[in-house]
Design a protein around this motif. Structure first.
Motif, PDB file in Angstrom:
ATOM      1  N   HIS A  37      43.134  45.100  39.376  1.00  0.00           N
ATOM      2  CA  HIS A  37      42.005  45.246  40.299  1.00  0.00           C
ATOM      3  C   HIS A  37      41.862  46.700  40.750  1.00  0.00           C
ATOM      4  O   HIS A  37      40.729  47.183  40.950  1.00  0.00           O
ATOM      5  CB  HIS A  37      42.207  44.333  41.509  1.00  0.00           C
ATOM      6  CG  HIS A  37      41.120  44.464  42.531  1.00  0.00           C
ATOM      7  ND1 HIS A  37      39.828  44.040  42.318  1.00  0.00           N
ATOM      8  CD2 HIS A  37      41.138  45.010  43.790  1.00  0.00           C
ATOM      9  CE1 HIS A  37      39.089  44.296  43.387  1.00  0.00           C
ATOM     10  NE2 HIS A  37      39.862  44.879  44.296  1.00  0.00           N
ATOM     11  N   GLY A  64      42.957  42.490  49.589  1.00  0.00           N
ATOM     12  CA  GLY A  64      43.233  43.739  48.907  1.00  0.00           C
ATOM     13  C   GLY A  64      43.105  44.945  49.822  1.00  0.00           C
ATOM     14  O   GLY A  64      42.677  44.847  50.979  1.00  0.00           O
ATOM     15  N   THR A 115      40.925  37.595  47.621  1.00  0.00           N
ATOM     16  CA  THR A 115      41.183  36.879  46.375  1.00  0.00           C
ATOM     17  C   THR A 115      41.861  35.564  46.694  1.00  0.00           C
ATOM     18  O   THR A 115      42.812  35.520  47.496  1.00  0.00           O
ATOM     19  CB  THR A 115      42.081  37.714  45.441  1.00  0.00           C
ATOM     20  OG1 THR A 115      41.401  38.933  45.115  1.00  0.00           O
ATOM     21  CG2 THR A 115      42.380  36.960  44.157  1.00  0.00           C
ATOM     22  N   SER A 139      38.378  36.351  42.640  1.00  0.00           N
ATOM     23  CA  SER A 139      38.151  37.504  43.505  1.00  0.00           C
ATOM     24  C   SER A 139      36.707  37.445  43.962  1.00  0.00           C
ATOM     25  O   SER A 139      35.768  37.494  43.138  1.00  0.00           O
ATOM     26  CB  SER A 139      38.438  38.803  42.738  1.00  0.00           C
ATOM     27  OG  SER A 139      38.343  39.919  43.601  1.00  0.00           O
ATOM     28  N   GLU A 155      47.990  43.949  42.996  1.00  0.00           N
ATOM     29  CA  GLU A 155      46.678  43.359  42.736  1.00  0.00           C
ATOM     30  C   GLU A 155      46.415  43.256  41.226  1.00  0.00           C
ATOM     31  O   GLU A 155      45.403  43.739  40.703  1.00  0.00           O
ATOM     32  CB  GLU A 155      45.580  44.178  43.419  1.00  0.00           C
ATOM     33  CG  GLU A 155      45.757  44.254  44.934  1.00  0.00           C
ATOM     34  CD  GLU A 155      44.637  45.022  45.626  1.00  0.00           C
ATOM     35  OE1 GLU A 155      43.479  44.882  45.174  1.00  0.00           O
ATOM     36  OE2 GLU A 155      44.919  45.751  46.582  1.00  0.00           O
ATOM     37  N   LYS A 213      48.194  40.532  54.847  1.00  0.00           N
ATOM     38  CA  LYS A 213      48.012  40.852  53.436  1.00  0.00           C
ATOM     39  C   LYS A 213      47.880  39.603  52.575  1.00  0.00           C
ATOM     40  O   LYS A 213      47.137  39.617  51.591  1.00  0.00           O
ATOM     41  CB  LYS A 213      49.183  41.699  52.926  1.00  0.00           C
ATOM     42  CG  LYS A 213      49.303  43.060  53.568  1.00  0.00           C
ATOM     43  CD  LYS A 213      50.310  43.926  52.837  1.00  0.00           C
ATOM     44  CE  LYS A 213      49.829  44.253  51.432  1.00  0.00           C
ATOM     45  NZ  LYS A 213      50.735  45.178  50.737  1.00  0.00           N
TER      46      LYS A 213
END
Length: 223
Positions: free
Chosen positions: A198, A117, A123, A149, A172, A89
């Motif tokens: 996001h 994400g 990102t 991003s 996010e 992640k």
């Protein structure tokens, strides 16, 4: 005549009431009279000595407040966070890391973050200094902060720049209460503050702002 003489001798050996008792009798009577007091005094003295010399179990001392000092440091490090199902992640790299136990935070020099994400969009974030929580779910970027991003086939890259950016990796989101510059394709916005989600694809600007727009080419991705 022998019997009377024996009786007279026996009577002469016992001290009469009017005569002075020998010193050994007086000493014996003295100790007989004060022996209980002496025994009590010795018992009290022995009890005091035992209390004085018996180890005492210390009560739990109140925990001293932690000082804001690092309890461990790392150099040229890389830390990775994985989701519950196993995929990567986020990855946090830096030149130096210091952990502060009083706030359970880490301070990072030249921090670099790569977050993935839920939709697979990557990102990147960087700054001269970063402050992250112990779980690594949020990072405060200070000094030359930038969050980018990356572009996708249907959307251009989204670039945030400022002296302070607060990135929330799990939800996010990116926000700042200080001036920022946001660039999306050919559109650039200067604002005194902003918050971006996001997941909602929504940017909220605060304070005074100005924007510049460039005409979009028909071949450019949708903005």
């Amino acid at each position: 005549m022998a019997a009377p003489l024996a009786g007279v001798t026996a009577a002469a050996d016992r001290p009469s009431a009017g005569t002075e008792q020998p010193w050994r009798w007086r000493v014996l009577e003295f100790f007989s009279a004060y022996l209980p007091l002496l025994m009590m005094a010795l018992l009290a003295l022995g009890t005091w000595w035992l209390v004085k010399n018996t180890p005492v179990i210390e009560r739990d001392r109140a925990a001293a407040p932690l000082r804001h000092e690092p309890d461990y440091e790392m150099r040229n490090f890389s830390v990775q966070r994985f989701g519950a199902q196993g995929p990567l992640k986020a990855q946090i790299d830096g030149d130096a890391l210091r952990h502060y136990p009083d706030t359970d935070t880490v301070e990072i020099d030249n921090v670099r973050v790569r977050a993935i994400g839920a939709d697979g969009r990557i990102t990147y974030a960087s700054a001269r200094r970063g402050i992250a929580n112990g779980a690594g779910t949020e990072v405060q970027l200070l000094g030359g902060a930038q969050v980018v991003s990356e572009a996708t086939p249907t959307a251009p890259a989204l670039d945030f720049r400022g002296e302070f950016l607060h990135a929330f990796l799990d939800t996010e989101r990116v926000k700042s209460h200080l001036p920022v510059t946001v660039t999306r394709g050919d559109t650039q916005v200067f604002a005194e503050g902003m918050e971006y989600s996001h997941l909602d694809r929504l940017i909220q600007f605060s304070g005074r702002m100005r924007a510049s727009f460039q005409p979009r080419s028909p071949k450019d991705p949708a903005r």
